[in-house]
Design a protein around this motif. Structure first.
Motif, PDB file in Angstrom:
ATOM      1  N   ALA A  65       0.836  -1.205   0.000  1.00 49.44           N
ATOM      2  CA  ALA A  65       0.000   0.000   0.000  1.00 49.44           C
ATOM      3  C   ALA A  65       0.869   1.253   0.000  1.00 49.44           C
ATOM      4  CB  ALA A  65      -0.913  -0.009   1.213  1.00 49.44           C
ATOM      5  N   GLN A  66       0.372   2.254  -0.683  1.00 50.36           N
ATOM      6  CA  GLN A  66       0.992   3.574  -0.620  1.00 50.36           C
ATOM      7  C   GLN A  66      -0.122   4.611  -0.586  1.00 50.36           C
ATOM      8  OE1 GLN A  66       3.529   4.464  -3.940  1.00 50.36           O
ATOM      9  NE2 GLN A  66       1.925   4.299  -5.440  1.00 50.36           N
ATOM     10  N   TYR A  67       0.208   5.769  -0.066  1.00 50.39           N
ATOM     11  CA  TYR A  67      -0.737   6.871   0.020  1.00 50.39           C
ATOM     12  C   TYR A  67      -0.345   7.899  -1.040  1.00 50.39           C
ATOM     13  CZ  TYR A  67      -2.282   4.796   4.370  1.00 50.39           C
ATOM     14  OH  TYR A  67      -2.792   3.926   5.302  1.00 50.39           O
ATOM     15  N   GLN A  68      -1.342   8.379  -1.797  1.00 49.39           N
ATOM     16  CA  GLN A  68      -1.084   9.289  -2.908  1.00 49.39           C
ATOM     17  C   GLN A  68      -1.947  10.542  -2.801  1.00 49.39           C
ATOM     18  OE1 GLN A  68      -2.187   7.177  -6.456  1.00 49.39           O
ATOM     19  NE2 GLN A  68      -0.410   5.836  -6.396  1.00 49.39           N
ATOM     20  N   ALA A  69      -1.366  11.664  -3.190  1.00 50.69           N
ATOM     21  CA  ALA A  69      -2.120  12.911  -3.350  1.00 50.69           C
ATOM     22  C   ALA A  69      -1.706  13.533  -4.674  1.00 50.69           C
ATOM     23  CB  ALA A  69      -1.847  13.871  -2.197  1.00 50.69           C
ATOM     24  N   ARG A  70      -2.679  13.983  -5.438  1.00 47.85           N
ATOM     25  CA  ARG A  70      -2.439  14.568  -6.758  1.00 47.85           C
ATOM     26  C   ARG A  70      -2.188  16.077  -6.654  1.00 47.85           C
ATOM     27  NH1 ARG A  70      -4.804  11.011 -10.742  1.00 47.85           N
ATOM     28  NH2 ARG A  70      -5.926   9.360  -9.663  1.00 47.85           N
ATOM     29  N   PHE A  71      -1.388  16.563  -7.590  1.00 38.13           N
ATOM     30  CA  PHE A  71      -1.172  18.002  -7.719  1.00 38.13           C
ATOM     31  C   PHE A  71      -0.806  18.304  -9.157  1.00 38.13           C
ATOM     32  CE2 PHE A  71       2.800  16.055  -6.494  1.00 38.13           C
ATOM     33  CZ  PHE A  71       3.755  16.670  -7.275  1.00 38.13           C
ATOM     34  N   GLN A  72      -1.107  19.511  -9.594  1.00 39.88           N
ATOM     35  CA  GLN A  72      -0.835  19.905 -10.976  1.00 39.88           C
ATOM     36  C   GLN A  72      -0.353  21.353 -10.995  1.00 39.88           C
ATOM     37  OE1 GLN A  72      -3.931  18.936 -13.723  1.00 39.88           O
ATOM     38  NE2 GLN A  72      -2.843  19.790 -15.469  1.00 39.88           N
ATOM     39  N   PRO A  73       0.971  21.534 -10.879  1.00 40.68           N
ATOM     40  CA  PRO A  73       1.497  22.907 -10.894  1.00 40.68           C
ATOM     41  C   PRO A  73       1.447  23.485 -12.305  1.00 40.68           C
ATOM     42  CG  PRO A  73       3.295  21.328 -10.836  1.00 40.68           C
ATOM     43  CD  PRO A  73       2.018  20.531 -10.731  1.00 40.68           C
ATOM     44  N   PRO A  74       1.353  24.813 -12.386  1.00 43.79           N
ATOM     45  CA  PRO A  74       1.381  25.439 -13.707  1.00 43.79           C
ATOM     46  C   PRO A  74       2.745  25.228 -14.382  1.00 43.79           C
ATOM     47  CG  PRO A  74       1.522  27.100 -11.985  1.00 43.79           C
ATOM     48  CD  PRO A  74       1.287  25.783 -11.304  1.00 43.79           C
ATOM     49  N   ALA A  75       2.753  25.268 -15.673  1.00 40.31           N
ATOM     50  CA  ALA A  75       3.994  25.057 -16.431  1.00 40.31           C
ATOM     51  C   ALA A  75       4.949  26.228 -16.238  1.00 40.31           C
ATOM     52  CB  ALA A  75       3.683  24.868 -17.909  1.00 40.31           C
ATOM     53  N   GLY A  76       6.217  25.901 -15.932  1.00 38.01           N
ATOM     54  CA  GLY A  76       7.291  26.883 -15.941  1.00 38.01           C
ATOM     55  C   GLY A  76       7.318  27.879 -14.804  1.00 38.01           C
ATOM     56  N   GLU A  77       6.533  27.682 -13.763  1.00 35.47           N
ATOM     57  CA  GLU A  77       6.432  28.664 -12.680  1.00 35.47           C
ATOM     58  C   GLU A  77       6.716  27.991 -11.333  1.00 35.47           C
ATOM     59  OE1 GLU A  77       2.739  31.152 -10.716  1.00 35.47           O
ATOM     60  OE2 GLU A  77       2.645  30.643 -12.836  1.00 35.47           O
ATOM     61  N   TRP A  78       7.611  28.588 -10.539  1.00 33.99           N
ATOM     62  CA  TRP A  78       7.868  28.059  -9.196  1.00 33.99           C
ATOM     63  C   TRP A  78       6.662  28.350  -8.311  1.00 33.99           C
ATOM     64  CZ3 TRP A  78      11.345  24.643  -7.978  1.00 33.99           C
ATOM     65  CH2 TRP A  78      12.522  24.548  -8.723  1.00 33.99           C
ATOM     66  N   VAL A  79       6.133  27.315  -7.668  1.00 35.92           N
ATOM     67  CA  VAL A  79       4.989  27.457  -6.764  1.00 35.92           C
ATOM     68  C   VAL A  79       5.207  26.589  -5.531  1.00 35.92           C
ATOM     69  CG1 VAL A  79       3.321  28.001  -8.584  1.00 35.92           C
ATOM     70  CG2 VAL A  79       3.683  25.615  -7.920  1.00 35.92           C
ATOM     71  N   GLU A  80       4.548  26.971  -4.451  1.00 35.17           N
ATOM     72  CA  GLU A  80       4.497  26.122  -3.260  1.00 35.17           C
ATOM     73  C   GLU A  80       3.176  25.367  -3.284  1.00 35.17           C
ATOM     74  OE1 GLU A  80       5.344  27.943   0.512  1.00 35.17           O
ATOM     75  OE2 GLU A  80       7.077  29.010  -0.314  1.00 35.17           O
ATOM     76  N   VAL A  81       3.267  24.057  -3.106  1.00 35.16           N
ATOM     77  CA  VAL A  81       2.089  23.202  -3.083  1.00 35.16           C
ATOM     78  C   VAL A  81       1.938  22.652  -1.672  1.00 35.16           C
ATOM     79  CG1 VAL A  81       1.135  21.025  -3.947  1.00 35.16           C
ATOM     80  CG2 VAL A  81       2.268  22.596  -5.518  1.00 35.16           C
TER      81      VAL A  81
END
Length: 171
Positions: free
Chosen positions: A102-118
């Motif tokens: 088993a593993q735990y997963q969370a999805r994320f989709q950062p914008p292209a080419g931009e540094w972001v904090e998720v």
């Protein structure tokens, strides 16, 4: 890193040994041909990059750290500073040292080419086994996190790159 005083840095990739903690685990384990790697992408930055192929029943690429005590007890969220390519990724966490399970997963989709904090709240991680949701599994206990990983899946064929500046926990 973030200015939040309740955040604790887990990885900042300044030390090349931190990048070397992560090894690829791609769909070749089930006959696919996708390929990935985790490598330096600049000072203090690592990159999860490669190519996903749907050939031969494949369709995912991932990297995972070896097991370790991450000092994540009490964490409410996992924080990452990342720069993506517009594609959707998953942060994967395991609570035991087994290769498979088993593993735990969370999805994320950062914008292209931009540094972001998720920010990924612990309660949003879903227990899965080989891509299938484990409906009867307990919620993620952050005190038990043993491995960290990144994955691209969901039939997103083609080249990809996700740069990671740091990973932290927020309590």
């Amino acid at each position: 890193m973030t200015t939040d005083t309740h955040a604790k840095l887990l990885l900042d990739f300044e030390d090349p040994a931190e990048i070397a903690l992560f090894q690829p685990i791609d769909d070749v384990v089930m006959g696919g041909v996708s390929r990935s790697r985790f490598e330096p992408a600049g000072p203090g930055v690592a990159a999860f990059r490669g190519e996903v192929s749907l050939a031969r029943g494949g369709g995912f690429a991932s990297v995972r750290s070896g097991p370790r005590d991450w000092a994540t007890s009490g964490a409410q969220s996992i924080l990452m500073r990342i720069r993506g390519d517009g594609r959707q990724y998953k942060l994967t966490l395991r609570t035991d040292d087994a290769f498979d399970g088993a593993q735990y997963q969370a999805r994320f989709q950062p914008p292209a080419g931009e540094w972001v904090e998720v920010r990924l709240p612990v309660g949003e991680f879903i227990a899965t086994f080989r891509g299938r949701i484990l409906r009867d599994a307990p919620g993620l206990d952050p005190a038990r996190i043993r491995t960290l990983g990144l994955m691209i899946s969901d039939r997103q064929a083609g080249p990809f790159e996700l740069q990671v500046d740091w990973i932290a926990v927020e309590s």
